[in-house]
Design a protein around this motif. Structure first.
Motif, mmCIF file in Angstrom:
data_model
loop_
_atom_site.group_PDB
_atom_site.id
_atom_site.type_symbol
_atom_site.label_atom_id
_atom_site.label_comp_id
_atom_site.label_asym_id
_atom_site.label_seq_id
_atom_site.Cartn_x
_atom_site.Cartn_y
_atom_site.Cartn_z
ATOM 1 N N THR A 1 0.813 -1.189 0.000
ATOM 2 C CA THR A 1 0.000 0.000 0.000
ATOM 3 C C THR A 1 0.856 1.251 0.000
ATOM 4 O OG1 THR A 1 -1.693 -1.138 1.258
ATOM 5 C CG2 THR A 1 -1.806 1.253 1.254
ATOM 6 N N THR B 1 0.258 5.626 -0.872
ATOM 7 C CA THR B 1 -0.733 6.637 -1.166
ATOM 8 C C THR B 1 -0.468 7.247 -2.534
ATOM 9 O OG1 THR B 1 -0.992 7.143 1.143
ATOM 10 C CG2 THR B 1 -1.733 8.811 -0.397
ATOM 11 N N ASN C 1 3.903 4.883 3.114
ATOM 12 C CA ASN C 1 2.728 5.366 3.825
ATOM 13 C C ASN C 1 2.652 4.754 5.216
ATOM 14 O OD1 ASN C 1 -0.004 6.677 3.847
ATOM 15 N ND2 ASN C 1 -0.608 4.547 4.107
ATOM 16 N N SER D 1 0.005 3.965 8.108
ATOM 17 C CA SER D 1 -1.440 3.879 8.286
ATOM 18 C C SER D 1 -1.847 4.452 9.624
ATOM 19 C CB SER D 1 -1.893 2.408 8.191
ATOM 20 O OG SER D 1 -1.557 1.744 9.375
ATOM 21 N N GLU D 2 -3.173 4.647 9.743
ATOM 22 C CA GLU D 2 -3.708 5.146 11.001
ATOM 23 C C GLU D 2 -3.559 4.111 12.106
ATOM 24 O OE1 GLU D 2 -7.616 7.140 10.360
ATOM 25 O OE2 GLU D 2 -7.224 6.652 8.287
ATOM 26 N N VAL E 1 2.808 0.283 8.304
ATOM 27 C CA VAL E 1 2.175 -0.657 7.387
ATOM 28 C C VAL E 1 2.979 -1.942 7.351
ATOM 29 C CG1 VAL E 1 1.436 -1.033 5.029
ATOM 30 C CG2 VAL E 1 1.351 1.253 6.012
ATOM 31 N N LYS F 1 0.899 -4.902 1.748
ATOM 32 C CA LYS F 1 0.979 -3.614 1.059
ATOM 33 C C LYS F 1 0.583 -3.743 -0.400
ATOM 34 C CE LYS F 1 4.646 -1.735 3.980
ATOM 35 N NZ LYS F 1 6.004 -1.161 3.994
ATOM 36 N N ILE G 1 -9.294 3.113 1.136
ATOM 37 C CA ILE G 1 -8.460 2.555 2.197
ATOM 38 C C ILE G 1 -8.550 1.033 2.152
ATOM 39 C CG2 ILE G 1 -8.585 4.550 3.730
ATOM 40 C CD1 ILE G 1 -10.826 3.166 5.236
ATOM 41 N N GLY H 1 -3.999 1.017 5.546
ATOM 42 C CA GLY H 1 -3.628 2.349 5.121
ATOM 43 C C GLY H 1 -4.458 2.853 3.967
ATOM 44 N N GLU H 2 -4.039 3.975 3.435
ATOM 45 C CA GLU H 2 -4.706 4.623 2.313
ATOM 46 C C GLU H 2 -4.056 4.174 1.016
ATOM 47 O OE1 GLU H 2 -4.123 8.952 1.278
ATOM 48 O OE2 GLU H 2 -6.140 9.041 2.141
#
Length: 489
Positions: free
Chosen positions: A196, A198, A214, A216-217, A221, A226, A440, A450-451
Motif C-alpha cells: 500500500t 498513497t 505510507n 497507516s492510522e 504498514v 501492502k 483505504i 492504510g490509504e
C-alpha cells in the motif's frame, strides 16, 4: 607568387588518430553487441519461464478437470446407490403384498375344489336317487358353502389398504435448481504481498504518485500487506446509445475476467474487456440499476430498487434478461455466496434469499434490539457465506456472521460516509470513502492497513470499486464517462 605549402601530418600521428577513432567505433559496436547478447539471453530466460508456467498451468488444469470428473463420478455412484436403495425398498413392500395375494388366491383355488367336489357328490346322489346319501351330501354341501362364504368375506380385498406410491424427494431438484456448478471456483492470488502506497490524483493536472512509504492510522504498514500503485489510466465507458453522462454505481469482476458495470443514469449493465477496458457488450434494463454481482460463469444479477426486483442476466453470447426475483422492498445492495443472494434495502435490513426467490433470513437488529444499520450502500460476502460485510454511509463497516451476529463494527470518523467496498481474493477489504475521497484497505481482522489512493478532484463522485482476479488492476468508477484503472504490484 608561391602558394603556401599544405602541412603534412606525420605518418605515425595520422595512424594513431585513425586507430583511436577505429578503436572507439569498435568499442561501441562491441558494447551494442554485448547488450544485444545480454537482452537475447534475458528474452530466452523469460520465454523459458513462461513455457514452464504454461506447462505448470496445464498440469494444474488437467488435475482440476480430473478432480471435477472424479467428483461427478462420486455423485453418479451415490445416485446409483440411492436408486438401488429406493428400488430395494419398493421390492420389499410389493413383495409382502404379492405374497399375501398369492396366499389368498391359493385359498380360493382350494375352496373352488371343495365346492366342485361337493357339487359332484350331490349330483351323483340325486341321479342315483339315493335319499340317504342325498341328505348327507346336501348337509355337507351347506357346510362347505358356509365355510367358503366365510373365507371369502375374510379374504375380500380391503379398500383401506394403502397404495404403494413413490414420491420423489423435492429437496433434490430444488437444490439442483439453485446450483449453477458442481462447486465454487476460486482463484488465489499467487502474490504473497499487497503493498500500500498513497497516490494523489489531480484530474486537472498531471498524475502525481507519492513514492514515500505510507504510515497507516493503525501504525506502520506491515510489508506483507501492502499494495503499490505504479500507473493510472482512464478508459471511456460511454457508448453511442447512452442518453446521459455515465453514473457508475457498481463494478464487479466476472468469472471470465471481464468487468461488469451498472450505469445508473443510462439504465444499463455494461461489460468491459479485461485488457482494453472497452465496452464489449451491454444490456438495457427497465429501470435504473444499483449493485451488481457475479453468480456463475454464465450468470450475473443486478438490483433494480425502483422496481423492487433483482434481475438475473445471462452471460452466454450477448447479455440478456433471464428472470427476476421480486422483493417487497427497494433493493440496493447485492452479493452472492454459497448459493444464496444477500440483498439490502436502502436503510436498515439485510435479507438472505435463495436464487429461487425463497426468503431465508433477515438481519435488522442486534441482540439488544438496536438497529444494526441506518443507510446501507453495498454488501460483500465471503465465499462460504461465513462473513457479511455491510457498508453503511453513516455507520461505516459492519461485519456480521452467517447468523446475523455482529463480529466487528468499524464506525466513527475513519469510515464515515463510506460507499462501496471490494473483498480481495487475498483476504483484504478495499473501501471507498466519499467524505475523504479516498480508498483505504483493511485486513479482515479489522486492522487498518492504510490509504491506497486519494482523489483531489471534488467535482466528481467516485462510487464503484473492484479489482481484477489477479489483483493487478483496481477499477474505480463514478459519475463520469470514464473509469480509472490503477496498475498494482
Amino acid at each position: 607568387m608561391h602558394g603556401s605549402r599544405p602541412q603534412v601530418m606525420p605518418g605515425n600521428l595520422l595512424h594513431t588518430r585513425i586507430s583511436a577513432k577505429q578503436q572507439k567505433r569498435i568499442n561501441k559496436e562491441d558494447n551494442i553487441l554485448e547488450k544485444l547478447k545480454s537482452t537475447e539471453i534475458t528474452l530466452k530466460v523469460q520465454h523459458e519461464k513462461f513455457q514452464r508456467e504454461i506447462h505448470e498451468l496445464m498440469k494444474k488444469k488437467t488435475a482440476t478437470l480430473e478432480h471435477i470428473r472424479t467428483f461427478r463420478t462420486e455423485i453418479n455412484d451415490r445416485l446409483d446407490e440411492l436408486e438401488q436403495n429406493t428400488v430395494a425398498s419398493i421390492e420389499v413392500r410389493y413383495k409382502s403384498f404379492i405374497i399375501k395375494l398369492e396366499k389368498e388366491m391359493k385359498a380360493i383355488e382350494g375352496n373352488k375344489a371343495s365346492i366342485q367336489s361337493a357339487r359332484d357328490r350331490l349330483v351323483s346322489a340325486v341321479t342315483n336317487k339315493n335319499a340317504s346319501q342325498t341328505f348327507v351330501d346336501t348337509k355337507k354341501g351347506n357346510e362347505i358353502v358356509s365355510k367358503v362364504v366365510k373365507s371369502m368375506e375374510e379374504s375380500k380385498p380391503k379398500p383401506q389398504e394403502p397404495d404403494i406410491e413413490f414420491r420423489a424427494d423435492s429437496r433434490l431438484p430444488a437444490l439442483l435448481q439453485e446450483l449453477y456448478a458442481l462447486g465454487n471456483i476460486t482463484q488465489t492470488d499467487t502474490k504473497k504481498a499487497e503493498h500500500t502506497e498513497t497516490v494523489s490524483v489531480k484530474r486537472k493536472s498531471s498524475r502525481q504518485i507519492n513514492k514515500k512509504s505510507n504510515i497507516s492510522e493503525a501504525g506502520n504498514v506491515p510489508p506483507e500487506a501492502k499494495l503499490q500503485i505504479i500507473d493510472i489510466k482512464k478508459y471511456s465507458v460511454k457508448i453511442p446509445s447512452d442518453e446521459y453522462a455515465c453514473n457508475i454505481k457498481s463494478a464487479c469482476t466476472l468469472e471470465d475476467g471481464t468487468i461488469l458495470l451498472s450505469d445508473h443514469a443510462n439504465n444499463k449493465l455494461k461489460r468491459l474487456d479485461s485488457l482494453t477496458y472497452s465496452v464489449i457488450d451491454f444490456c438495457d434494463l427497465p429501470r435504473r440499476p444499483w449493485q451488481a454481482c457475479s453468480i456463475s460463469l454464465h450468470q450475473a444479477a443486478v438490483c433494480l430498487p425502483y422496481k423492487q426486483e433483482v434481475h438475473f442476466i445471462s452471460l452466454t453470447d450477448r447479455m440478456t434478461f433471464k428472470n427476476e426475483l421480486t422483493t417487497d422492498f427497494k433493493c440496493y445492495g447485492l452479493a452472492y455466496a454459497d448459493n444464496n443472494l444477500y440483498i439490502s434495502d436502502r436503510g436498515t435490513s439485510i435479507y438472505i434469499y435463495s436464487v429461487l426467490g425463497r426468503k431465508l433470513q433477515q438481519f435488522s437488529r442486534n441482540l439488544s434490539g438496536q438497529m444494526l444499520f441506518s443507510n446501507i450502500c453495498s454488501v460483500v460476502v465471503y465465499n462460504d457465506g461465513s462473513k457479511i460485510y455491510v457498508v453503511d454511509s453513516h455507520k461505516g463497516l459492519i461485519v456480521l456472521d452467517k447468523n446475523g451476529k455482529v463480529c466487528n463494527d468499524y464506525n466513527g470518523t475513519k469510515l464515515s460516509i463510506a460507499y462501496d467496498s471490494y473483498l480481495t481474493e487475498g483476504g483484504s477489504l478495499l473501501m471507498f470513502r466519499h467524505n475523504s475521497r479516498n480508498v483505504i484497505i483493511y485486513e479482515l481482522n479489522g486492522k487498518l492497513i492504510g490509504e491506497v489512493v486519494k482523489f483531489d478532484d471534488k467535482s466528481a463522485w467516485q462510487r464503484a470499486i473492484c479489482c481484477n482476479q489477479q489483483m493487478f488492476k483496481m477499477i474505480i468508477g463514478g459519475n463520469r464517462d470514464d473509469i480509472e484503472v490503477f496498475d498494482l504490484i
